[in-house]
Design a protein around this motif. Structure first.
Motif, short mmCIF file in Angstrom:
data_model
loop_
_atom_site.label_atom_id
_atom_site.label_comp_id
_atom_site.label_asym_id
_atom_site.label_seq_id
_atom_site.Cartn_x
_atom_site.Cartn_y
_atom_site.Cartn_z
N MET A 1 101.41 -75.27 81.31
CA MET A 1 101.62 -73.93 81.82
C MET A 1 100.28 -73.18 81.78
O MET A 1 99.56 -73.23 80.80
CB MET A 1 102.66 -73.22 80.96
CG MET A 1 102.99 -71.86 81.46
SD MET A 1 104.39 -71.08 80.63
CE MET A 1 105.66 -72.29 80.85
N GLU A 2 100.00 -72.47 82.85
CA GLU A 2 98.76 -71.73 82.97
C GLU A 2 99.02 -70.24 82.72
O GLU A 2 100.13 -69.76 82.92
CB GLU A 2 98.17 -71.89 84.37
CG GLU A 2 97.79 -73.31 84.71
CD GLU A 2 97.26 -73.41 86.13
OE1 GLU A 2 96.79 -72.39 86.66
OE2 GLU A 2 97.33 -74.50 86.68
N ILE A 3 97.97 -69.53 82.30
CA ILE A 3 98.09 -68.09 82.15
C ILE A 3 96.97 -67.40 82.90
O ILE A 3 95.90 -67.97 83.11
CB ILE A 3 98.08 -67.64 80.67
CG1 ILE A 3 96.74 -67.92 80.01
CG2 ILE A 3 99.20 -68.27 79.89
CD1 ILE A 3 96.57 -67.20 78.70
N GLU A 4 97.25 -66.18 83.32
CA GLU A 4 96.25 -65.33 83.95
C GLU A 4 96.35 -63.95 83.32
O GLU A 4 97.44 -63.51 82.94
CB GLU A 4 96.51 -65.19 85.45
CG GLU A 4 96.25 -66.43 86.26
CD GLU A 4 96.49 -66.21 87.74
OE1 GLU A 4 96.57 -65.03 88.19
OE2 GLU A 4 96.61 -67.20 88.45
N ASN A 70 104.72 -71.69 87.98
CA ASN A 70 104.28 -72.28 86.72
C ASN A 70 103.05 -71.58 86.13
O ASN A 70 102.29 -72.16 85.38
CB ASN A 70 104.02 -73.78 86.86
CG ASN A 70 104.16 -74.49 85.54
OD1 ASN A 70 104.89 -74.05 84.66
ND2 ASN A 70 103.44 -75.58 85.38
N THR A 71 102.85 -70.31 86.47
CA THR A 71 101.77 -69.50 85.93
C THR A 71 102.36 -68.23 85.35
O THR A 71 103.17 -67.56 85.99
CB THR A 71 100.76 -69.13 87.03
OG1 THR A 71 100.24 -70.32 87.60
CG2 THR A 71 99.61 -68.32 86.46
N ILE A 73 101.53 -64.55 84.29
CA ILE A 73 100.52 -63.53 84.52
C ILE A 73 100.80 -62.37 83.55
O ILE A 73 101.86 -61.77 83.58
CB ILE A 73 100.56 -63.02 85.97
CG1 ILE A 73 100.35 -64.18 86.93
CG2 ILE A 73 99.52 -61.93 86.18
CD1 ILE A 73 100.64 -63.84 88.37
#
Length: 88
Positions: A1-4, A70-71, A73
């Motif tokens: 999982m990605e984060i911004e 899947n991000t 934010i």
């Protein structure tokens, strides 16, 4: 999982003077990074009337989250009395 992290989120963190809240915030971010799926994130709540908007509680502070493809934010961080005036 990605984060911004949004620019607004970064500015709001810089304004926070409570060190214990900032430590808890870093633990939350680490927990989200370790989560394999969105459903594994602890104590997250969907905001009514919005499809992709969620919030997390950290004491009297709230983190406004948006989930897309899947991000995660990080959109907003503020005291509970102020955050819902501009988020979502």
């Amino acid at each position: 999982m990605e984060i911004e992290l949004t620019k607004k989120f970064g500015k709001q963190i810089e304004k926070c003077q409570d060190y214990s809240i900032l430590v808890r915030l870093s633990k939350v971010i680490d927990g989200i990074l370790k989560a394999g799926r969105f459903s594994e994130i602890k104590s997250i709540k969907k905001l009514k009337g919005h499809n992709n908007f969620y919030r997390l509680k950290i004491g009297d502070y709230r983190i406004g989250l948006v989930f897309k493809n899947n991000t995660v934010i990080f959109a907003a961080f503020d005291h509970r009395s102020n955050i819902y005036k501009y988020f979502p």
